[in-house]
Design an enzyme around this catalytic site. Sequence first.
Site, PDB file in Angstrom:
ATOM      1  N   LEU A 181      41.312  16.891  36.315  1.00 35.58           N
ATOM      2  CA  LEU A 181      40.151  16.686  35.424  1.00 35.58           C
ATOM      3  C   LEU A 181      40.256  15.309  34.812  1.00 35.58           C
ATOM      4  O   LEU A 181      41.298  14.971  34.261  1.00 35.58           O
ATOM      5  CB  LEU A 181      40.219  17.673  34.249  1.00 35.58           C
ATOM      6  CG  LEU A 181      39.786  19.113  34.406  1.00 35.58           C
ATOM      7  CD1 LEU A 181      39.942  19.813  33.062  1.00 35.58           C
ATOM      8  CD2 LEU A 181      38.337  19.190  34.862  1.00 35.58           C
ATOM      9  N   HIS A 182      39.209  14.506  34.911  1.00 36.59           N
ATOM     10  CA  HIS A 182      39.258  13.232  34.176  1.00 36.59           C
ATOM     11  C   HIS A 182      37.888  12.655  33.843  1.00 36.59           C
ATOM     12  O   HIS A 182      37.804  11.643  33.173  1.00 36.59           O
ATOM     13  CB  HIS A 182      40.062  12.187  34.952  1.00 36.59           C
ATOM     14  CG  HIS A 182      39.297  11.578  36.087  1.00 36.59           C
ATOM     15  ND1 HIS A 182      39.172  12.191  37.295  1.00 36.59           N
ATOM     16  CD2 HIS A 182      38.587  10.428  36.181  1.00 36.59           C
ATOM     17  CE1 HIS A 182      38.438  11.444  38.102  1.00 36.59           C
ATOM     18  NE2 HIS A 182      38.061  10.367  37.449  1.00 36.59           N
ATOM     19  N   ARG A 183      36.790  13.291  34.300  1.00 33.76           N
ATOM     20  CA  ARG A 183      35.457  12.747  34.008  1.00 33.76           C
ATOM     21  C   ARG A 183      35.229  12.696  32.506  1.00 33.76           C
ATOM     22  O   ARG A 183      35.443  13.712  31.823  1.00 33.76           O
ATOM     23  CB  ARG A 183      34.355  13.646  34.559  1.00 33.76           C
ATOM     24  CG  ARG A 183      34.198  13.662  36.003  1.00 33.76           C
ATOM     25  CD  ARG A 183      33.208  12.662  36.538  1.00 33.76           C
ATOM     26  NE  ARG A 183      33.760  12.288  37.809  1.00 33.76           N
ATOM     27  CZ  ARG A 183      34.014  11.067  38.226  1.00 33.76           C
ATOM     28  NH1 ARG A 183      33.678  10.041  37.491  1.00 33.76           N
ATOM     29  NH2 ARG A 183      34.571  10.849  39.381  1.00 33.76           N
ATOM     30  N   ASP A 229      37.082  17.584  39.073  1.00 37.35           N
ATOM     31  CA  ASP A 229      35.818  16.887  38.809  1.00 37.35           C
ATOM     32  C   ASP A 229      35.855  15.499  39.452  1.00 37.35           C
ATOM     33  O   ASP A 229      35.042  14.636  39.145  1.00 37.35           O
ATOM     34  CB  ASP A 229      35.510  16.805  37.310  1.00 37.35           C
ATOM     35  CG  ASP A 229      36.590  16.079  36.513  1.00 37.35           C
ATOM     36  OD1 ASP A 229      37.523  15.511  37.109  1.00 37.35           O
ATOM     37  OD2 ASP A 229      36.482  16.076  35.262  1.00 37.35           O
TER      38      ASP A 229
END
Length: 387
Positions: free
Chosen positions: A220-222, A299
Amino acid sequence: MKIMSIAGARPNFIKLAALSRAVDDHNRQNRVDSVHIDHIIVHTGQHYDRKMSRQFFEELDIPKPDINLEAGSSSHAVQTATIMQRFEPVLLEQRPDFLVVVGDVNSTIACSLVAAKIVYPGNSGRTRPVIVHVEAGLRSFDRSMPEEINRFLTDRISDLLFITEQSGRNNLLREGIAEEKIHFAGNVMIDTLQQHLKQTEKSTIGKQLQLNYPYGLVTLHRPSNVDVPAMLESLISCLLDISRRRQLIFPVHPRTLNNLLRFGLHERLEQADNIMLTPPLSYLDFLYLVRHADLMITDSGGIQEETTVLGIPCVTLRENTERPVTVEKGTNYLIGTDPEKIIKTIDLILSGKGKKGSVPEYWDGRAGSRIIATLVQTFQQAQNKVS
Ligand code: UD1
């Protein structure tokens, strides 16, 4: 013939590896009628941690960058402006025939914008490089994503646009890009994947993590998922829920780690019995984990493509994707962030009824050589015109 390639952030390095290899292959073939390629690599320094950067160069056997702009992290405006300011003199000094930018990160737009306006001094030869965008035409149609702005603007000012899937052609034509600028090359990220798949079996990450099978893998990093406390909290609760069904491995991106700590969510994850947190992993270790997972939750853009090629079901926690072929042909489920929908899809996958998918056209490991062949041809045509 001189090509300058730009790499700034982690996903760029994986794509650069394929291009660099294709240049080497071209030079090695050493045909009498062919030109020698001088390949200059510029690292913008957008990603700078060893784990996010140098490790990738070493593992993927990418030559050490010739120039590092050391731009580092800051706001979008400052980061983009810093790269532009530091890149301009480099471009003027090196005067490449082609400037190759990949993907959709801030480094991509920053360097292509400098090249679009540059005028090489003197009146011999070309006055600016041919701007080449690799992975052109992808659109999420979500202008709140910084990457969408970067993609759209880079395509607008590029001279040669290499697409990875047919949706790219339709998007570019709709935006008025001339057909002759568009080339269907395939996917350089998949070149690198295929090149290194065998080597992943030497990875010791399974032993290091004392991995039990089966497991799911999470990234996850958005900003839209990890920068807003309520959203990140909801996704973390959802992961805790999923971990009761399937053990999860979660390599944490620096942006996400900062926010987990800031929002007081890190402890909940650390204390969970069935979730293992790790720092960002090397390419080979990560690919090993993807390959052996039976579920991916992400993501990321690129991981949607990698799981499609490897046939691993992928639950994408976004409302849109710029890579529709992974949903239409591949193993990708575009689910969004509603916990109920996420759990329902994961239950379907864990029951064994997930998509099997197929590999999209031209994702065959030869995209890099198609791109380099087109650049050589373009160079030779320009030379013939002059002489
Ligand atoms: C960038 C790209 C994104 C890509 C992602 C992959 C843009 C707009 N975004 O997002 O498209 O999917 O890279 O990782 O270009 N940080 C470190 N060490 C590093 C790099 C970053 O600690 O080596 C931290 C910094 O504190 C920074 C944060 O991570 O504030 C975000 O980094 P940044 O480069 O701004 O964007 P990414 O989220 O990595």
